[in-house]
Write a protein that holds these residues in place. Structure first.
Motif, PDB file in Angstrom:
ATOM      1  N   VAL A 240       7.854  20.554 -10.256  1.00  0.00           N
ATOM      2  CA  VAL A 240       7.923  20.304  -8.821  1.00  0.00           C
ATOM      3  C   VAL A 240       7.597  18.838  -8.572  1.00  0.00           C
ATOM      4  CG1 VAL A 240       7.332  22.659  -8.122  1.00  0.00           C
ATOM      5  CG2 VAL A 240       5.518  20.970  -8.388  1.00  0.00           C
ATOM      6  N   VAL A 241       8.082  18.333  -7.461  1.00  0.00           N
ATOM      7  CA  VAL A 241       7.779  16.980  -7.023  1.00  0.00           C
ATOM      8  C   VAL A 241       6.775  17.088  -5.891  1.00  0.00           C
ATOM      9  CG1 VAL A 241       8.713  14.863  -6.017  1.00  0.00           C
ATOM     10  CG2 VAL A 241      10.054  16.139  -7.701  1.00  0.00           C
ATOM     11  N   VAL A 242       5.714  16.273  -5.983  1.00  0.00           N
ATOM     12  CA  VAL A 242       4.672  16.277  -4.966  1.00  0.00           C
ATOM     13  C   VAL A 242       4.632  14.898  -4.315  1.00  0.00           C
ATOM     14  CG1 VAL A 242       2.216  16.590  -4.517  1.00  0.00           C
ATOM     15  CG2 VAL A 242       3.324  17.921  -6.323  1.00  0.00           C
ATOM     16  N   TYR A 243       4.717  14.886  -2.989  1.00  0.00           N
ATOM     17  CA  TYR A 243       4.674  13.639  -2.232  1.00  0.00           C
ATOM     18  C   TYR A 243       3.724  13.839  -1.067  1.00  0.00           C
ATOM     19  CZ  TYR A 243       6.183   9.653   0.574  1.00  0.00           C
ATOM     20  OH  TYR A 243       6.216   8.494   1.309  1.00  0.00           O
ATOM     21  N   GLU A 244       2.676  13.017  -1.014  1.00  0.00           N
ATOM     22  CA  GLU A 244       1.661  13.126   0.031  1.00  0.00           C
ATOM     23  C   GLU A 244       1.182  14.571   0.183  1.00  0.00           C
ATOM     24  OE1 GLU A 244       3.177  11.219   3.568  1.00  0.00           O
ATOM     25  OE2 GLU A 244       2.997   9.235   2.664  1.00  0.00           O
ATOM     26  N   ASP A 245       0.843  15.192  -0.940  1.00  0.00           N
ATOM     27  CA  ASP A 245       0.293  16.553  -1.011  1.00  0.00           C
ATOM     28  C   ASP A 245       1.258  17.649  -0.572  1.00  0.00           C
ATOM     29  OD1 ASP A 245      -2.146  15.664  -2.044  1.00  0.00           O
ATOM     30  OD2 ASP A 245      -2.935  15.278  -0.048  1.00  0.00           O
ATOM     31  N   ALA A 246       2.539  17.344  -0.471  1.00  0.00           N
ATOM     32  CA  ALA A 246       3.539  18.360  -0.118  1.00  0.00           C
ATOM     33  C   ALA A 246       4.520  18.513  -1.273  1.00  0.00           C
ATOM     34  CB  ALA A 246       4.291  17.956   1.147  1.00  0.00           C
ATOM     35  N   VAL A 247       4.873  19.752  -1.578  1.00  0.00           N
ATOM     36  CA  VAL A 247       5.858  20.021  -2.614  1.00  0.00           C
ATOM     37  C   VAL A 247       7.246  19.764  -2.044  1.00  0.00           C
ATOM     38  CG1 VAL A 247       6.881  21.812  -4.073  1.00  0.00           C
ATOM     39  CG2 VAL A 247       4.403  21.712  -3.774  1.00  0.00           C
ATOM     40  N   ARG A 248       8.043  19.046  -2.806  1.00  0.00           N
ATOM     41  CA  ARG A 248       9.416  18.745  -2.374  1.00  0.00           C
ATOM     42  C   ARG A 248      10.400  19.473  -3.280  1.00  0.00           C
ATOM     43  NH1 ARG A 248       9.824  12.408  -0.587  1.00  0.00           N
ATOM     44  NH2 ARG A 248       8.936  12.755   1.484  1.00  0.00           N
TER      45      ARG A 248
ATOM     46  N   LYS B  58       8.367   1.419  -2.218  1.00  0.00           N
ATOM     47  CA  LYS B  58       7.062   0.744  -2.169  1.00  0.00           C
ATOM     48  C   LYS B  58       5.895   1.729  -2.152  1.00  0.00           C
ATOM     49  CE  LYS B  58       8.592  -3.444   0.197  1.00  0.00           C
ATOM     50  NZ  LYS B  58       8.386  -4.288   1.385  1.00  0.00           N
ATOM     51  N   GLY B  59       6.125   2.930  -2.624  1.00  0.00           N
ATOM     52  CA  GLY B  59       5.072   3.940  -2.641  1.00  0.00           C
ATOM     53  C   GLY B  59       5.034   4.649  -3.977  1.00  0.00           C
ATOM     54  N   HIS B  60       4.566   5.867  -3.944  1.00  0.00           N
ATOM     55  CA  HIS B  60       4.530   6.633  -5.180  1.00  0.00           C
ATOM     56  C   HIS B  60       4.671   8.123  -4.901  1.00  0.00           C
ATOM     57  CE1 HIS B  60       0.332   7.357  -4.088  1.00  0.00           C
ATOM     58  NE2 HIS B  60       0.324   8.322  -4.979  1.00  0.00           N
ATOM     59  N   THR B  61       4.975   8.847  -5.955  1.00  0.00           N
ATOM     60  CA  THR B  61       5.088  10.295  -5.917  1.00  0.00           C
ATOM     61  C   THR B  61       4.614  10.816  -7.265  1.00  0.00           C
ATOM     62  OG1 THR B  61       6.540  12.128  -5.286  1.00  0.00           O
ATOM     63  CG2 THR B  61       7.498  10.452  -6.725  1.00  0.00           C
TER      64      THR B  61
ATOM     65  N   VAL C 112       2.678  13.662 -13.768  1.00  0.00           N
ATOM     66  CA  VAL C 112       3.131  12.287 -13.956  1.00  0.00           C
ATOM     67  C   VAL C 112       3.163  11.596 -12.596  1.00  0.00           C
ATOM     68  CG1 VAL C 112       5.020  10.807 -14.745  1.00  0.00           C
ATOM     69  CG2 VAL C 112       4.546  12.954 -15.945  1.00  0.00           C
ATOM     70  N   GLU C 113       2.611  10.400 -12.540  1.00  0.00           N
ATOM     71  CA  GLU C 113       2.630   9.588 -11.322  1.00  0.00           C
ATOM     72  C   GLU C 113       3.737   8.540 -11.459  1.00  0.00           C
ATOM     73  OE1 GLU C 113       0.526   9.749  -8.573  1.00  0.00           O
ATOM     74  OE2 GLU C 113      -0.572  11.454  -9.391  1.00  0.00           O
ATOM     75  N   ILE C 114       4.542   8.380 -10.424  1.00  0.00           N
ATOM     76  CA  ILE C 114       5.629   7.408 -10.434  1.00  0.00           C
ATOM     77  C   ILE C 114       5.433   6.453  -9.259  1.00  0.00           C
ATOM     78  CG2 ILE C 114       8.127   7.058 -10.411  1.00  0.00           C
ATOM     79  CD1 ILE C 114       7.316  10.507 -10.935  1.00  0.00           C
ATOM     80  N   TYR C 115       5.383   5.154  -9.568  1.00  0.00           N
ATOM     81  CA  TYR C 115       5.198   4.117  -8.551  1.00  0.00           C
ATOM     82  C   TYR C 115       6.493   3.313  -8.432  1.00  0.00           C
ATOM     83  CZ  TYR C 115       0.315   5.336  -8.946  1.00  0.00           C
ATOM     84  OH  TYR C 115      -0.865   6.035  -8.939  1.00  0.00           O
ATOM     85  N   PHE C 116       6.855   3.015  -7.202  1.00  0.00           N
ATOM     86  CA  PHE C 116       8.127   2.345  -6.933  1.00  0.00           C
ATOM     87  C   PHE C 116       7.941   0.985  -6.290  1.00  0.00           C
ATOM     88  CE2 PHE C 116       9.143   6.821  -7.004  1.00  0.00           C
ATOM     89  CZ  PHE C 116      10.352   6.864  -7.687  1.00  0.00           C
ATOM     90  N   ASN C 117       8.867   0.085  -6.631  1.00  0.00           N
ATOM     91  CA  ASN C 117       9.059  -1.144  -5.865  1.00  0.00           C
ATOM     92  C   ASN C 117       9.907  -0.747  -4.659  1.00  0.00           C
ATOM     93  OD1 ASN C 117       7.828  -2.968  -7.787  1.00  0.00           O
ATOM     94  ND2 ASN C 117       9.624  -2.621  -9.076  1.00  0.00           N
TER      95      ASN C 117
ATOM     96  N   VAL D 271      11.801   1.385 -10.263  1.00  0.00           N
ATOM     97  CA  VAL D 271      10.599   2.050 -10.760  1.00  0.00           C
ATOM     98  C   VAL D 271       9.627   0.982 -11.255  1.00  0.00           C
ATOM     99  CG1 VAL D 271       9.654   3.648 -12.463  1.00  0.00           C
ATOM    100  CG2 VAL D 271      11.845   4.153 -11.373  1.00  0.00           C
ATOM    101  N   LYS D 272       8.480   0.931 -10.633  1.00  0.00           N
ATOM    102  CA  LYS D 272       7.456  -0.060 -10.977  1.00  0.00           C
ATOM    103  C   LYS D 272       6.644   0.388 -12.181  1.00  0.00           C
ATOM    104  CE  LYS D 272       3.668  -2.558  -8.722  1.00  0.00           C
ATOM    105  NZ  LYS D 272       2.981  -2.719  -7.430  1.00  0.00           N
ATOM    106  N   GLU D 273       6.223   1.662 -12.166  1.00  0.00           N
ATOM    107  CA  GLU D 273       5.377   2.168 -13.248  1.00  0.00           C
ATOM    108  C   GLU D 273       5.467   3.691 -13.294  1.00  0.00           C
ATOM    109  OE1 GLU D 273       0.705   1.996 -14.708  1.00  0.00           O
ATOM    110  OE2 GLU D 273       1.198   1.370 -12.680  1.00  0.00           O
ATOM    111  N   VAL D 274       5.459   4.211 -14.507  1.00  0.00           N
ATOM    112  CA  VAL D 274       5.397   5.652 -14.719  1.00  0.00           C
ATOM    113  C   VAL D 274       4.132   5.917 -15.522  1.00  0.00           C
ATOM    114  CG1 VAL D 274       6.502   7.674 -15.758  1.00  0.00           C
ATOM    115  CG2 VAL D 274       7.906   5.893 -14.698  1.00  0.00           C
ATOM    116  N   VAL D 275       3.215   6.672 -14.940  1.00  0.00           N
ATOM    117  CA  VAL D 275       1.975   7.026 -15.630  1.00  0.00           C
ATOM    118  C   VAL D 275       2.169   8.443 -16.156  1.00  0.00           C
ATOM    119  CG1 VAL D 275      -0.523   7.290 -15.453  1.00  0.00           C
ATOM    120  CG2 VAL D 275       0.656   5.550 -14.072  1.00  0.00           C
ATOM    121  N   GLY D 276       2.623   8.513 -17.396  1.00  0.00           N
ATOM    122  CA  GLY D 276       2.995   9.766 -18.022  1.00  0.00           C
ATOM    123  C   GLY D 276       4.317   9.557 -18.733  1.00  0.00           C
TER     124      GLY D 276
END
Length: 123
Positions: A3-11, A29-32, A55-60, A94-99
């Motif tokens: 599942v994808v989680v964005y701001e504590d909501a499942v997408r 400019k955020g993350h999911t 896994v945390e994904i950060y975006f430009n 994609v700025k960074e993938v933690v995982g």
């Protein structure tokens, strides 16, 4: 299962083009995060092991032109959270993938291998 989680909501998979556009704009400019679960059963012994991988994904910034091209292609409408970090159009954003990317794509290899070894060792 992933599942994808964005701001504590499942997408889930977006239900419309507009929802896909909203999802992708939100990542700019955020993350999911993605959360994957794996269960492995030893069919001979009945031993079952399970685990979860996040896994945390950060975006430009994701340019509007990129968002429109992704939507035009249509693949983002078929995946949870309209999230395809391996896609050639989104990869530069994609700025960074933690995982691990394999976990984002739906099957965390390292966790799966670990669980298989555990159920095989428990004979």
């Amino acid at each position: 299962m992933k599942v994808v989680v964005y701001e504590d909501a499942v997408r889930e998979k977006p239900s419309s083009v507009e929802e896909a556009r909203e999802y992708i704009r939100g990542y700019s400019k955020g993350h999911t995060a993605t959360v994957s679960s794996v269960a492995v059963t030893n069919l001979k012994t009945g031993v079952r092991k399970g685990g979860v991988d996040r896994v945390e994904i950060y975006f430009n910034e994701i340019p509007e032109e990129t968002i429109e091209k992704l939507i035009e292609e249509g693949m983002v409408l078929k995946v949870a959270g309209a999230l395809l970090i391996e896609h050639p159009l989104i990869l530069p954003c994609v700025k960074e993938v933690v995982g691990t990317t394999d976990s984002v794509m739906g099957l965390p290899k390292e966790l799966t291998e670990k669980l298989i070894k555990e159920v095989l060792a428990s004979t």
